[in-house]
Design a protein around this motif. Structure first.
Motif, PDB file in Angstrom:
ATOM      1  N   HIS A  56      30.962  66.446  15.761  1.00  0.00           N
ATOM      2  CA  HIS A  56      31.396  65.444  16.740  1.00  0.00           C
ATOM      3  C   HIS A  56      31.552  66.095  18.118  1.00  0.00           C
ATOM      4  O   HIS A  56      31.190  65.503  19.138  1.00  0.00           O
ATOM      5  N   HIS A  80      37.755  67.016  20.611  1.00  0.00           N
ATOM      6  CA  HIS A  80      37.064  67.377  19.377  1.00  0.00           C
ATOM      7  C   HIS A  80      36.809  68.880  19.276  1.00  0.00           C
ATOM      8  O   HIS A  80      36.784  69.430  18.174  1.00  0.00           O
ATOM      9  N   PRO A 116      27.980  60.181  18.175  1.00  0.00           N
ATOM     10  CA  PRO A 116      29.181  60.980  17.922  1.00  0.00           C
ATOM     11  C   PRO A 116      30.326  60.170  17.317  1.00  0.00           C
ATOM     12  O   PRO A 116      31.102  60.691  16.526  1.00  0.00           O
ATOM     13  N   PHE A 149      31.525  59.531  13.435  1.00  0.00           N
ATOM     14  CA  PHE A 149      32.258  60.542  12.680  1.00  0.00           C
ATOM     15  C   PHE A 149      33.766  60.279  12.621  1.00  0.00           C
ATOM     16  O   PHE A 149      34.477  60.999  11.923  1.00  0.00           O
TER      17      PHE A 149
END
Length: 159
Positions: free
Chosen positions: A148, A92, A23, A26
């Motif tokens: 993400h 996110h 993750p 990103f």
């Protein structure tokens, strides 16, 4: 191999490790595309003000918060607390929703600029092209934050 992936997804990296985990890789594309949205909307003709102001708020807010989030992860400031996986997922998710709520009005404003006669003809085409680029980059940023968010949710579940 599966155990290594689960271990990577179940722990929060720090330092250069954020450039190699699923993750966290990103962060840099989110900063690049969010910064492009910010720059393009700022260089465009800001009419009507209300949707364009929201797009500017979202792009600046997400750019600054993502940069701060990146600095926290690089410096290892998240290692002392156990709720960082949850906070990463929530941030996110919020950023993805913010960008989606900004991308749609930005597309609407772009269509408005194409069809309006309030802006002089040469400037209208220039602003239209700038806004098209901003819309594309805004949807790319939305997609990056959403991916993400999904990967952070998987990491949170495995944490």
């Amino acid at each position: 191999m599966a155990a290594a992936t689960a271990q990577t997804m179940g722990s929060l990296p720090s330092g250069v490790g954020i450039c190699t985990t699923a993750p966290d890789i990103f962060y840099l594309p989110e900063l690049v595309f969010g910064g492009l949205v910010w720059i393009l909307v700022a260089s465009s003709h800001v009419k009507p003000e209300n949707p364009q102001g929201w797009v500017m708020f979202v792009s600046i807010f997400c750019f600054v918060m993502t940069f701060l989030w990146l600095l926290i992860f690089v410096s290892g400031g998240h290692k002392n607390h156990s709720n960082w996986a949850t906070a990463d997922f929530v941030y996110h998710l919020l950023a993805a929703l913010f960008y989606l709520s900004a991308s749609v009005p930005l597309g609407t404003v772009t269509i408005y600029i194409k069809n309006t006669t309030l802006i002089a003809e040469p400037d209208r085409f220039r602003y239209y092209r700038i806004d098209i680029a901003a819309v594309v980059f805004s949807y790319v940023a939305t997609l990056l934050y959403f991916i993400h968010c999904i990967l952070s949710a998987v990491r949170w579940k495995n944490f």
